[in-house]
Design a protein around this motif. Structure first.
Motif, PDB file in Angstrom:
ATOM      1  N   TRP A  53      10.958  10.212  14.049  1.00 36.81           N
ATOM      2  CA  TRP A  53      10.475  11.193  13.071  1.00 36.81           C
ATOM      3  C   TRP A  53      10.101  10.484  11.771  1.00 36.81           C
ATOM      4  CZ3 TRP A  53      10.999  12.978   8.237  1.00 36.81           C
ATOM      5  CH2 TRP A  53      10.602  14.299   7.946  1.00 36.81           C
ATOM      6  N   LEU A  54      10.969   9.577  11.293  1.00 34.44           N
ATOM      7  CA  LEU A  54      10.709   8.877  10.045  1.00 34.44           C
ATOM      8  C   LEU A  54       9.491   7.963  10.154  1.00 34.44           C
ATOM      9  CD1 LEU A  54      14.297   7.904   8.840  1.00 34.44           C
ATOM     10  CD2 LEU A  54      12.699   9.433   7.674  1.00 34.44           C
ATOM     11  N   VAL A  55       9.343   7.288  11.295  1.00 32.02           N
ATOM     12  CA  VAL A  55       8.182   6.415  11.478  1.00 32.02           C
ATOM     13  C   VAL A  55       6.897   7.223  11.415  1.00 32.02           C
ATOM     14  CG1 VAL A  55       6.953   4.953  13.133  1.00 32.02           C
ATOM     15  CG2 VAL A  55       9.412   4.633  12.776  1.00 32.02           C
ATOM     16  N   THR A  56       6.863   8.357  12.142  1.00 27.21           N
ATOM     17  CA  THR A  56       5.662   9.207  12.151  1.00 27.21           C
ATOM     18  C   THR A  56       5.366   9.752  10.758  1.00 27.21           C
ATOM     19  OG1 THR A  56       6.066   9.841  14.456  1.00 27.21           O
ATOM     20  CG2 THR A  56       4.640  11.281  13.158  1.00 27.21           C
ATOM     21  N   ALA A  57       6.410  10.248  10.084  1.00 24.21           N
ATOM     22  CA  ALA A  57       6.212  10.829   8.751  1.00 24.21           C
ATOM     23  C   ALA A  57       5.762   9.765   7.754  1.00 24.21           C
ATOM     24  CB  ALA A  57       7.504  11.488   8.274  1.00 24.21           C
ATOM     25  N   ALA A  58       6.384   8.588   7.810  1.00 24.81           N
ATOM     26  CA  ALA A  58       6.031   7.522   6.871  1.00 24.81           C
ATOM     27  C   ALA A  58       4.602   7.030   7.119  1.00 24.81           C
ATOM     28  CB  ALA A  58       7.024   6.369   6.990  1.00 24.81           C
ATOM     29  N   TRP A  59       4.211   6.920   8.389  1.00 20.89           N
ATOM     30  CA  TRP A  59       2.850   6.462   8.693  1.00 20.89           C
ATOM     31  C   TRP A  59       1.818   7.468   8.189  1.00 20.89           C
ATOM     32  CZ3 TRP A  59       0.890   1.990   9.521  1.00 20.89           C
ATOM     33  CH2 TRP A  59      -0.396   1.860  10.063  1.00 20.89           C
ATOM     34  N   ARG A  60       2.127   8.748   8.344  1.00 19.50           N
ATOM     35  CA  ARG A  60       1.208   9.780   7.828  1.00 19.50           C
ATOM     36  C   ARG A  60       1.105   9.693   6.309  1.00 19.50           C
ATOM     37  NH1 ARG A  60       3.477  14.698  11.599  1.00 19.50           N
ATOM     38  NH2 ARG A  60       2.148  14.289  13.427  1.00 19.50           N
ATOM     39  N   LYS A  61       2.257   9.493   5.650  1.00 16.54           N
ATOM     40  CA  LYS A  61       2.239   9.367   4.195  1.00 16.54           C
ATOM     41  C   LYS A  61       1.397   8.164   3.777  1.00 16.54           C
ATOM     42  CE  LYS A  61       5.387  12.646   3.209  1.00 16.54           C
ATOM     43  NZ  LYS A  61       5.060  13.864   2.422  1.00 16.54           N
ATOM     44  N   PHE A  62       1.555   7.072   4.523  1.00 19.01           N
ATOM     45  CA  PHE A  62       0.793   5.869   4.209  1.00 19.01           C
ATOM     46  C   PHE A  62      -0.709   6.110   4.384  1.00 19.01           C
ATOM     47  CE2 PHE A  62      -1.349   2.142   6.072  1.00 19.01           C
ATOM     48  CZ  PHE A  62      -1.387   1.332   4.940  1.00 19.01           C
ATOM     49  N   LEU A  63      -1.100   6.747   5.506  1.00 16.71           N
ATOM     50  CA  LEU A  63      -2.522   7.001   5.746  1.00 16.71           C
ATOM     51  C   LEU A  63      -3.092   7.960   4.706  1.00 16.71           C
ATOM     52  CD1 LEU A  63      -2.746   7.285   9.634  1.00 16.71           C
ATOM     53  CD2 LEU A  63      -3.391   5.365   8.182  1.00 16.71           C
ATOM     54  N   ASP A  64      -2.301   8.965   4.340  1.00 24.85           N
ATOM     55  CA  ASP A  64      -2.770   9.900   3.305  1.00 24.85           C
ATOM     56  C   ASP A  64      -3.042   9.170   1.997  1.00 24.85           C
ATOM     57  OD1 ASP A  64      -2.599  11.978   5.064  1.00 24.85           O
ATOM     58  OD2 ASP A  64      -0.676  12.735   4.310  1.00 24.85           O
ATOM     59  N   ALA A  65      -2.119   8.282   1.622  1.00 22.65           N
ATOM     60  CA  ALA A  65      -2.295   7.541   0.372  1.00 22.65           C
ATOM     61  C   ALA A  65      -3.485   6.594   0.463  1.00 22.65           C
ATOM     62  CB  ALA A  65      -1.021   6.753   0.061  1.00 22.65           C
ATOM     63  N   ARG A  67      -6.203   6.960   2.378  1.00 19.73           N
ATOM     64  CA  ARG A  67      -7.448   7.740   2.359  1.00 19.73           C
ATOM     65  C   ARG A  67      -7.781   8.207   0.945  1.00 19.73           C
ATOM     66  NH1 ARG A  67      -5.007  10.268   7.224  1.00 19.73           N
ATOM     67  NH2 ARG A  67      -5.973   9.293   9.035  1.00 19.73           N
ATOM     68  N   ALA A  68      -6.744   8.459   0.150  1.00 16.81           N
ATOM     69  CA  ALA A  68      -6.969   8.956  -1.205  1.00 16.81           C
ATOM     70  C   ALA A  68      -7.451   7.858  -2.154  1.00 16.81           C
ATOM     71  CB  ALA A  68      -5.686   9.580  -1.746  1.00 16.81           C
ATOM     72  N   ASP A  69      -7.333   6.642  -1.725  1.00 17.33           N
ATOM     73  CA  ASP A  69      -7.706   5.510  -2.575  1.00 17.33           C
ATOM     74  C   ASP A  69      -9.032   4.937  -2.087  1.00 17.33           C
ATOM     75  OD1 ASP A  69      -7.929   3.275  -4.095  1.00 17.33           O
ATOM     76  OD2 ASP A  69      -5.891   2.543  -3.710  1.00 17.33           O
ATOM     77  N   SER A  70     -10.076   5.231  -2.801  1.00 16.90           N
ATOM     78  CA  SER A  70     -11.403   4.796  -2.356  1.00 16.90           C
ATOM     79  C   SER A  70     -11.523   3.281  -2.293  1.00 16.90           C
ATOM     80  CB  SER A  70     -12.474   5.363  -3.305  1.00 16.90           C
ATOM     81  OG  SER A  70     -12.233   4.911  -4.627  1.00 16.90           O
ATOM     82  N   ALA A  71     -10.751   2.583  -3.116  1.00 13.91           N
ATOM     83  CA  ALA A  71     -10.824   1.124  -3.117  1.00 13.91           C
ATOM     84  C   ALA A  71     -10.304   0.533  -1.823  1.00 13.91           C
ATOM     85  CB  ALA A  71     -10.034   0.569  -4.291  1.00 13.91           C
ATOM     86  N   ARG A  72      -9.531   1.340  -1.069  1.00 19.77           N
ATOM     87  CA  ARG A  72      -8.970   0.843   0.184  1.00 19.77           C
ATOM     88  C   ARG A  72      -9.684   1.422   1.404  1.00 19.77           C
ATOM     89  NH1 ARG A  72      -2.497   1.225  -1.125  1.00 19.77           N
ATOM     90  NH2 ARG A  72      -2.515  -0.091  -2.962  1.00 19.77           N
ATOM     91  N   ARG A  73     -10.813   2.061   1.176  1.00 24.40           N
ATOM     92  CA  ARG A  73     -11.488   2.728   2.285  1.00 24.40           C
ATOM     93  C   ARG A  73     -11.890   1.746   3.384  1.00 24.40           C
ATOM     94  NH1 ARG A  73     -12.796   7.854   2.098  1.00 24.40           N
ATOM     95  NH2 ARG A  73     -12.618   7.954  -0.155  1.00 24.40           N
ATOM     96  N   ARG A  74     -12.287   0.540   2.984  1.00 22.24           N
ATOM     97  CA  ARG A  74     -12.716  -0.426   3.986  1.00 22.24           C
ATOM     98  C   ARG A  74     -11.541  -0.842   4.875  1.00 22.24           C
ATOM     99  NH1 ARG A  74     -16.002  -5.236   1.523  1.00 22.24           N
ATOM    100  NH2 ARG A  74     -17.205  -3.410   0.884  1.00 22.24           N
ATOM    101  N   ARG A  75     -10.384  -1.036   4.259  1.00 26.46           N
ATOM    102  CA  ARG A  75      -9.211  -1.390   5.061  1.00 26.46           C
ATOM    103  C   ARG A  75      -8.826  -0.252   5.987  1.00 26.46           C
ATOM    104  NH1 ARG A  75      -3.611  -2.690   2.184  1.00 26.46           N
ATOM    105  NH2 ARG A  75      -3.542  -0.423   2.053  1.00 26.46           N
ATOM    106  N   GLU A  76      -8.982   0.985   5.515  1.00 22.79           N
ATOM    107  CA  GLU A  76      -8.637   2.141   6.331  1.00 22.79           C
ATOM    108  C   GLU A  76      -9.494   2.176   7.592  1.00 22.79           C
ATOM    109  OE1 GLU A  76      -9.641   5.821   4.575  1.00 22.79           O
ATOM    110  OE2 GLU A  76      -8.696   7.018   6.131  1.00 22.79           O
ATOM    111  N   GLU A  77     -10.762   1.822   7.477  1.00 23.13           N
ATOM    112  CA  GLU A  77     -11.670   1.861   8.621  1.00 23.13           C
ATOM    113  C   GLU A  77     -11.293   0.820   9.677  1.00 23.13           C
ATOM    114  OE1 GLU A  77     -15.539   3.262   5.969  1.00 23.13           O
ATOM    115  OE2 GLU A  77     -15.425   1.231   6.800  1.00 23.13           O
ATOM    116  N   ARG A  78     -10.611  -0.252   9.244  1.00 20.91           N
ATOM    117  CA  ARG A  78     -10.216  -1.281  10.197  1.00 20.91           C
ATOM    118  C   ARG A  78      -8.917  -0.934  10.913  1.00 20.91           C
ATOM    119  NH1 ARG A  78     -11.441  -4.907   5.836  1.00 20.91           N
ATOM    120  NH2 ARG A  78      -9.215  -5.256   5.556  1.00 20.91           N
ATOM    121  N   MET A  79      -8.225   0.092  10.448  1.00 20.70           N
ATOM    122  CA  MET A  79      -6.922   0.422  11.027  1.00 20.70           C
ATOM    123  C   MET A  79      -7.058   1.257  12.295  1.00 20.70           C
ATOM    124  SD  MET A  79      -4.440   1.212   7.872  1.00 20.70           S
ATOM    125  CE  MET A  79      -3.769  -0.130   6.928  1.00 20.70           C
ATOM    126  N   ASP A  80      -6.063   1.131  13.124  1.00 24.00           N
ATOM    127  CA  ASP A  80      -6.016   1.981  14.315  1.00 24.00           C
ATOM    128  C   ASP A  80      -5.775   3.415  13.896  1.00 24.00           C
ATOM    129  OD1 ASP A  80      -4.137  -0.548  16.041  1.00 24.00           O
ATOM    130  OD2 ASP A  80      -6.311  -0.230  15.911  1.00 24.00           O
TER     131      ASP A  80
END
Length: 383
Positions: A53-65, A67-80
């Protein structure tokens, strides 16, 4: 809500996020957010797999953060894509997190704070209260530490000695605020001992248990410091002593002596004596000789002088003290004790007063001041 469970799961959840590609600082923030969510949700709807539960919740929190940061958009696209909920991986990265949080590029205070936050699962507020600093100050310290280690890879071997020094620093802070740091250090060292088979890890755990066993007897009803020789040994925790001695004996049997094992052996000899006058000071001196060989530390030599004074007489102790720098912490207090045992009460009283002025805390200052006053009263009575 099982707060101990949450804190014990923190390092493995953080390690999973980092292995998935999350930046350490962002992953640590996401795990803290997930812990807050768990505190809110679990009492009414406890999960069958808390770690998953904690792994899933933490990963979602990480992805949300992210996605909210445009400077990291390129890294987000490389992630699974977000992994499907399910059992958490069995891999435990706790040991690597210990090494990461005790990275040599960090100052000791930053390493301690980051260890308590990332491995211990304490909040910034709890750590700040324990160290008696403003929460904002501790938040800045932790943030700087996280930025420092964010680029460090998990595949590098860590330095066990550095990790142990950090844990020993935590233990020596004792208790302040709403966090018992001595107990927390023991918990974390147990965790480390379960993750790594190393005699010095066992030695440190044994040392902590043996010292902690005397905690209840260290202060009197008025809060004043009670020296080891005057402590009520009936108040010592015999279960902790037995556990510490057992762990130490197993470590020493491996014949890979280190400084924490040697310190634990000295603590065990103190714990083994039914009364102060029955302490085996000759053997304690021998262990201090081993410690000097291992560390060549001036502080160890200072403590050895006390042991020599007990084993061979105060003049032998003063001779051992003579070669040491008088600016060493506690030098004046040790000299005062040995001069008193040698019958030179005037010098001892003067040195106790000097030691009191240099004392690092109120409890020690009060104890040394009382010693000086006691001897001055005896001197005045003689006159």
């Amino acid at each position: 809500m099982d707060e101990t469970l949450l804190r014990s799961l923190t390092p493995s959840v953080l390690g999973i996020l980092v292995r998935r590609g999350a930046d350490f600082a962002a992953a640590e923030d996401a795990v803290q957010d997930a812990l807050v969510e768990a505190v809110r949700v679990w009492p009414a709807d406890p999960p069958r797999d808390p770690k998953g539960w904690l792994v899933t919740a933490a990963w979602r929190k990480f992805l949300d953060a992210t996605r909210a940061d445009s400077a990291r958009r390129r890294r987000e696209e490389r992630m699974d894509e977000e992994p499907a909920p399910g059992p958490a991986p069995d891999a435990d990265d706790t040991l690597q997190l210990y090494f990461l949080c005790a990275h040599p590029s960090l100052t000791p205070s930053s390493a301690v704070a980051l260890t308590l936050r990332a491995v211990g699962g304490l909040t910034t507020r709890q750590i700040a209260r324990a160290y008696l600093v403003p929460e904002a100050t501790m938040a800045q310290r932790i943030s700087r530490a996280k930025r420092t280690v964010s680029g460090v890879r998990f595949d590098r071997p860590g330095d066990v000695a550095t990790v142990l020094r950090v844990l020993y620093l935590v233990f020596n802070e004792g208790y302040s605020g709403d966090v018992d740091l001595a107990a927390e250090a023991i918990r974390l060292t147990r965790q480390l001992a379960a993750a790594i088979d190393h005699p010095e890890v066992a030695g440190l755990l044994a040392l902590m248990l043996l010292h902690h066993a005397r905690r209840a007897a260290r202060t009197g009803p008025d809060g004043g410091l009670v020296p080891l020789a005057e402590q009520d040994r009936g108040r010592w925790d015999t279960a902790s002593i037995a556990e510490g001695v057992g762990i130490l004996q197993a470590a020493l049997a491996r014949d890979r002596l280190g400084e924490f094992q040697a310190q634990a052996a000295i603590a065990a000899l103190h714990a083994d004596a039914p009364a102060a006058e029955e302490t085996d000071w000759v053997q304690i001196v021998e262990w201090y000789d081993e410690l000097v060989r291992l560390t060549d530390s001036p502080v160890v030599r200072l403590n050895r002088a006390v042991a020599v004074g007990e084993a061979d007489g105060p003049r032998a102790g003063l001779a051992a003290l003579a070669s040491l720098d008088e600016s060493l912490p506690r030098h004046a207090a040790v000299a005062a004790y040995l001069h008193e045992r040698d019958g030179d009460l005037g010098t001892a009283a003067r040195l106790y007063a000097e030691a009191a002025r240099k004392a690092p805390n109120l409890a020690e200052r009060g104890h040394l001041t009382r010693q000086a006053a006691r001897l001055n009263a005896r001197l005045n009575a003689r006159r």
